[in-house]
Scaffold this active site. Structure first.
Site, PDB file in Angstrom:
ATOM      1  N   SER A 120       5.396  17.467   2.425  1.00  0.00           N
ATOM      2  CA  SER A 120       4.689  18.687   2.047  1.00  0.00           C
ATOM      3  C   SER A 120       3.669  18.325   0.992  1.00  0.00           C
ATOM      4  O   SER A 120       3.680  17.209   0.482  1.00  0.00           O
ATOM      5  CB  SER A 120       5.667  19.725   1.494  1.00  0.00           C
ATOM      6  OG  SER A 120       5.014  20.938   1.189  1.00  0.00           O
ATOM      7  N   ARG A 369       3.058  16.289   9.439  1.00  0.00           N
ATOM      8  CA  ARG A 369       4.068  17.269   9.847  1.00  0.00           C
ATOM      9  C   ARG A 369       3.365  18.544  10.275  1.00  0.00           C
ATOM     10  O   ARG A 369       2.362  18.944   9.678  1.00  0.00           O
ATOM     11  CB  ARG A 369       5.019  17.559   8.681  1.00  0.00           C
ATOM     12  CG  ARG A 369       6.205  18.460   9.037  1.00  0.00           C
ATOM     13  CD  ARG A 369       7.172  17.773   9.965  1.00  0.00           C
ATOM     14  NE  ARG A 369       8.423  18.499  10.132  1.00  0.00           N
ATOM     15  CZ  ARG A 369       8.679  19.360  11.113  1.00  0.00           C
ATOM     16  NH1 ARG A 369       7.747  19.645  12.024  1.00  0.00           N
ATOM     17  NH2 ARG A 369       9.866  19.940  11.205  1.00  0.00           N
ATOM     18  N   THR A 405       7.892  26.523   0.500  1.00  0.00           N
ATOM     19  CA  THR A 405       9.164  26.009  -0.004  1.00  0.00           C
ATOM     20  C   THR A 405       9.962  27.093  -0.717  1.00  0.00           C
ATOM     21  O   THR A 405      11.168  27.234  -0.512  1.00  0.00           O
ATOM     22  CB  THR A 405       8.926  24.815  -0.950  1.00  0.00           C
ATOM     23  OG1 THR A 405       8.187  23.806  -0.259  1.00  0.00           O
ATOM     24  CG2 THR A 405      10.243  24.232  -1.434  1.00  0.00           C
ATOM     25  N   CYS A 566      -2.022  13.646  18.432  1.00  0.00           N
ATOM     26  CA  CYS A 566      -0.866  12.958  17.835  1.00  0.00           C
ATOM     27  C   CYS A 566      -1.327  12.125  16.650  1.00  0.00           C
ATOM     28  O   CYS A 566      -2.236  11.307  16.775  1.00  0.00           O
ATOM     29  CB  CYS A 566      -0.192  12.057  18.864  1.00  0.00           C
ATOM     30  SG  CYS A 566       1.115  11.035  18.152  1.00  0.00           S
ATOM     31  N   CYS A 591       6.727   7.567  16.573  1.00  0.00           N
ATOM     32  CA  CYS A 591       6.803   9.004  16.292  1.00  0.00           C
ATOM     33  C   CYS A 591       7.235   9.283  14.851  1.00  0.00           C
ATOM     34  O   CYS A 591       8.217   8.722  14.361  1.00  0.00           O
ATOM     35  CB  CYS A 591       7.780   9.655  17.267  1.00  0.00           C
ATOM     36  SG  CYS A 591       7.978  11.435  17.033  1.00  0.00           S
ATOM     37  N   CYS A 594       6.514  14.944  13.815  1.00  0.00           N
ATOM     38  CA  CYS A 594       5.693  16.060  13.329  1.00  0.00           C
ATOM     39  C   CYS A 594       5.772  17.276  14.247  1.00  0.00           C
ATOM     40  O   CYS A 594       5.482  18.384  13.825  1.00  0.00           O
ATOM     41  CB  CYS A 594       4.238  15.623  13.153  1.00  0.00           C
ATOM     42  SG  CYS A 594       3.332  15.393  14.703  1.00  0.00           S
ATOM     43  N   CYS A 597       2.925  17.447  19.319  1.00  0.00           N
ATOM     44  CA  CYS A 597       2.781  17.306  20.771  1.00  0.00           C
ATOM     45  C   CYS A 597       3.480  18.438  21.499  1.00  0.00           C
ATOM     46  O   CYS A 597       2.951  18.985  22.489  1.00  0.00           O
ATOM     47  CB  CYS A 597       3.314  15.953  21.226  1.00  0.00           C
ATOM     48  SG  CYS A 597       5.050  15.651  20.766  1.00  0.00           S
TER      49      CYS A 597
END
Length: 622
Positions: A120, A369, A405, A566, A591, A594, A597
């Site tokens: 984040s 992310r 958050t 991606c 990968c 995140c 895709c």
């Protein structure tokens, strides 16, 4: 791992096998162009071998394999060791200790350690943390950088237009803290463990379990020891079952179990589809002369056009060395299939206002992310028999604030407070085997979370106007700043992000500059900094419902957008071995989890499922 009194010797052997498998292959394995050239000369294998697409009961290789799973019982099971899940676990144990009740709370997390999959910005509003631990400063919570200076800008290619941040506007950060959220998650885990929460990092929840009455019974962790071709290895072991009175799903944005629950219980019947963005982030150590601890910078505009939603952040941390966290967010409702969020991020760093900060510095971390942007209009039904949705799984992010958050943590607290009386009741009369806790949803609607999200509900959808970004800023200035979200209308989003791409023939290709290796970088060297790692000999967890769709539709109509959206180089189109045509290659080891895709695929053919527990990025305080 699990309490000895509750398990047989065979179950302990299963746990030991799981642990052994998780500690192998610790060196990140990234596909390089050398590997790809080698692969393209081999015969093309079936792309998807995962048992969720090709059931094992029809595969003769699995006929004689023992498929029994061992089960354990808890009062509450929590899926996901992020801010929401840990806040719920902590509050439950606080209440249990306060009322002198025995309460077993188990939390499973797919990352190898708490915080390793957390990414984040992050500029934290500490209200929910203060509610959990009024003495968080004395306890040593890693909030070291109070915001001392707010800067907001509109970028043109070479210039910056400063925008004043008036009191009451969402971007004002007075009283907030710049944090490395992974470090805060790790600290929350320590507090939870001290209170008696059972934490199981490295165990990925792969399946929702149901009672005969179709209420949620709990979850199962994923099987381990499956080869890449889908066959059982000699070390194959079934996952574990964890049963509970109530299961909390806090998987984060676009959780794969939450997707199943939406369909099972029709939870999105009365809300709009969720919309998303992708956030890309780097950590840098910069020249100390340019370091301004506590400074929070945000921008909109260049390099994105006015019809592509997005923006940036650059935060100066105060953690003993001159470190900055910087990132770029692109709304996944963009329409041009040639757009690459990663390359837009790299290009943004060359703006004079940003490059002057980074010159002479060193990049030390990278990650990405997806994040929820649907807001108030896209909140699904949150309760169902046997379970609750908390945190970024249903989506409580305040988009104009770029903060989720504190709302995620608050949702976890509210969930704990609603379910505690029911799970500890001596003679509770429940209509279903899994407890239904509608009080959670009721309490959320009278909380600060609901009020906050409702007040900003129209800011993100106001972007969809002929003026794009600038029309949205005008709307925010007039209606939010003056009316504080009390306008009597609610704007709608434009539908799911996957449907927003235009055919490639209707769009202009985007020419991106080559990275200079000092300020901007290539994709594979970036992914290496994420520490991502997966067991190589396992079925790709990026599954395709139909292996023919990528070439027949995505490549033919949209020029293969998955190779651009991606942020980790997972998808690429390579020539078939005969040199006649192309095929999709999935580099699953790359990968970073995140979920972009699964969200943006225009054919909705990609289904992200969990890999073996412990796989994925190894973020250190991202």
């Amino acid at each position: 791992m699990f309490p000895a009194s509750r398990y047989s010797c065979k179950a302990h052997r299963c746990i030991r096998t799981l642990t052994t498998l998780q500690t192998d292959h610790v060196v990140p394995q990234l596909y390089t162009h050398v590997h790809r050239r080698a692969c393209s000369s081999l015969s093309t294998p079936r792309i998807t071998t995962h048992y969720t697409i090709h059931p094992r009961d029809k595969d003769p290789r699995w006929q004689d394999i023992e498929m029994e799973r061992f089960a354990d019982e808890a009062d509450v099971v929590i899926v996901g060791g992020g801010p929401a899940g840990l806040s719920a676990a902590i509050r439950l144990k606080q209440l249990a200790n306060q009322h002198q009740k025995e309460l077993r709370v188990c939390l499973v997390e797919k990352a190898s350690q708490l915080g390793a999959h957390t990414l984040s910005g992050a500029c934290l509003e500490p209200s929910a943390l203060t509610e959990l631990f009024p003495d968080w400063k004395e306890r040593g919570a890693p909030l070291n950088t109070p915001v001392t200076d707010d800067v907001f800008s509109i970028f043109t290619e070479k210039h910056r237009i400063p925008v004043p941040i008036l009191p009451g506007l969402p971007m004002r950060n007075h009283g907030n803290y710049i944090v490395r959220l992974g470090n805060l998650v790790r600290w929350l885990g320590e507090q939870a463990e001290e209170l008696g929460v059972e934490l199981y990092p490295g165990y990925a929840a792969s399946e929702v379990l149901f009672h005969e009455d179709r209420s949620v019974k709990g979850i199962a962790t994923n099987d381990v020891g499956i080869a890449k071709d889908g066959s059982p290895k000699d070390v194959f072991e079934r996952g574990m079952e964890l049963h509970a009175k109530v299961t909390l799903f806090g998987e984060g944005c676009h959780g794969h179990l939450a997707k199943q629950l939406y369909k099972q219980f029709n939870l999105r019947e009365n809300c709009e589809p969720q919309t998303y963005a992708i956030g890309l982030k780097e950590l840098w150590v910069i020249d100390e002369k340019k370091w301004r601890p506590g400074r929070a910078e945000h921008s909109v505009g260049w390099p994105l056009d006015r019809h592509t939603y997005g923006g940036s952040f650059l935060y100066h941390l105060n953690e003993g060395e001159p470190m900055v966290a910087l990132g770029f967010v692109v709304g996944l409702d963009y329409s041009n299939p040639y757009l690459s969020p990663f390359k837009e991020f790299q290009r943004w760093k060359h703006h004079p206002f940003v490059e002057s900060t980074l010159e002479g510095g060193q990049r030390i971390a990278y990650g990405a992310r997806a994040l929820n942007e649907g807001g108030f209009q896209s909140i699904p039904k949150l309760t169902f028999p046997g379970g609750l949705l908390i945190g970024c799984s249903p989506g409580f992010m305040n988009v104009p604030k770029i903060k989720g958050t504190h709302t995620a943590m608050k949702s976890g607290i509210l969930a704990a407070e609603a379910l505690f009386p029911k799970v500890t009741a001596e003679n509770l009369d429940s209509e279903t085997a899994g407890l239904h806790v509608p009080e959670y949803s009721d309490n959320l609607k009278t909380s600060s979370v609901w009020k906050e999200l409702r007040s900003v509900r129209n800011i993100r959808p106001s972007f969809h106007n002929p003026l794009g970004l600038y029309g949205g800023m005008v709307y925010t200035g007039i209606f939010y700043w003056i009316l504080r979200g009390k306008e009597p209308w609610t704007l709608k989003h434009c539908g799911i992000d996957a449907n927003q791409l235009k055919p490639a023939k209707d769009c202009t290709p985007i020419e991106y500059p080559k990275p200079d290796g000092k300020i901007s970088f290539d994709l594979l060297s970036s992914v290496a900094l994420s520490g991502t790692n997966h067991e190589g000999d396992q079925p790709p967890h990026l599954t395709l419902k139909d292996d023919s769709v990528p070439v027949a539709r995505n490549l033919a109509i949209y020029d293969g957008p998955e190779q651009r959206f991606c942020p980790a180089g997972v998808y690429e189109y390579v020539p078939v071995e005969t040199g006649d045509g192309m095929r999709l290659q999935i580099n699953a080891q790359n990968c970073v989890h995140c979920k972009t895709c699964d969200i943006k695929d225009p054919s909705q053919n990609i289904n992200w499922v969990v890999p073996e527990g412990g796989g994925g990025p190894a973020y250190n305080g991202m």
